[in-house]
Design an enzyme around this catalytic site. Sequence first.
Site, short mmCIF file in Angstrom:
data_model
loop_
_atom_site.label_atom_id
_atom_site.label_comp_id
_atom_site.label_asym_id
_atom_site.label_seq_id
_atom_site.Cartn_x
_atom_site.Cartn_y
_atom_site.Cartn_z
N ASP A 171 4.03 -9.63 -0.77
CA ASP A 171 4.41 -9.40 0.63
C ASP A 171 3.19 -9.22 1.53
OD1 ASP A 171 7.05 -9.64 0.03
OD2 ASP A 171 7.57 -7.54 0.33
N GLY A 172 2.08 -8.72 0.99
CA GLY A 172 0.87 -8.58 1.80
C GLY A 172 0.37 -9.93 2.28
N ASP A 221 2.91 14.30 9.60
CA ASP A 221 1.77 13.56 9.06
C ASP A 221 1.57 12.24 9.78
OD1 ASP A 221 1.32 15.55 7.25
OD2 ASP A 221 1.95 14.42 5.48
N TYR A 232 7.16 0.71 4.06
CA TYR A 232 6.75 2.11 4.21
C TYR A 232 7.88 2.95 4.79
CZ TYR A 232 3.33 5.85 5.25
OH TYR A 232 2.63 7.03 5.29
N GLN A 291 -2.32 -3.48 7.06
CA GLN A 291 -3.46 -4.35 6.79
C GLN A 291 -4.56 -4.26 7.83
OE1 GLN A 291 -1.53 -8.19 6.40
NE2 GLN A 291 -1.27 -7.91 4.20
#
Length: 294
Positions: A66-67, A168, A181, A238
């Site tokens: 997927d990246g 966070d 994510y 990225q």
Amino acid sequence: MKRIGIVAKRNRPEALEALKELAHWLDSRGLEVFVEEGVARVTGLRGLNPEGFRKEVDLIVVLGGDGTMLAAARMVAGAPVPILGVNLGGLGFLTVIPRDELYPAMERVLRGNFEVERRMTLKAVLTSPEPKEYTVLNDVVINKGALARMITLRAEVDGQYLTTFRADGLIISTPTGSTAYCLAAGGPIVHPSLPAIIIVPICPHTLTNRPLLVPEGSKIGVTLSSEGEEVYLTLDGQVGLRLPQEAKVEITKAPGEVLLVKSPFRAYFELLRTKLRWGGDLPAPRGGEGEPCS
């Protein structure tokens, strides 16, 4: 289709092997094959720059995970070029074709027997100290640096105050990114065809700060209110940069879409079941009746 672009990581031997094999297969059928310029220097194939991929190819085949797909999608976002993702990596929600189905899928695509999904993208504009604009397919993330301290983020939707998050970080995601994510942070799985933007706080101090869906036409503004903290803006996991104090990020639906070729062999919910291992058989108990399982 006459001109095929292939995107693969040049530092992965498996991907380069698959690329050379596919390039030979396409060439034997009289099709022109192009790769990214860096890969061209390694393989000897014809190279194209990003603008060439946007304007000069009829199809892009992504070999990787997927990246790799996210990088290719950002490169051609808004261009009418369909992308076929072939999974050589791990989970792979975007690279939906397994390696062993590559050539049956390609046969169908080259005959024109395929469908595409139009995936929305987001535009993120960092308004200060000088405007910078980015396009993402999955998500925009604002998160803290190495120190284990929460940050303060003031959020607005369409100019109306939403809340101030002590957390966070904060994820603003497309439906496509809802299985990335966003999902790991407790967000919902959203069907990629739904016209929505997802806002997900990361480990919020106020436990009632829950994920929120807003219409795709919303304008989301996030202002960094923390002082003296390292805070970063990350795009599709990225591209990243450190945010200055009191920085403001505005996120809206981008004008361009990404065209993903659908798997001809399985539907979306089958992919979910497979990737997330839903409905699998429970493992048999290791001990016999009345015996401890050790």
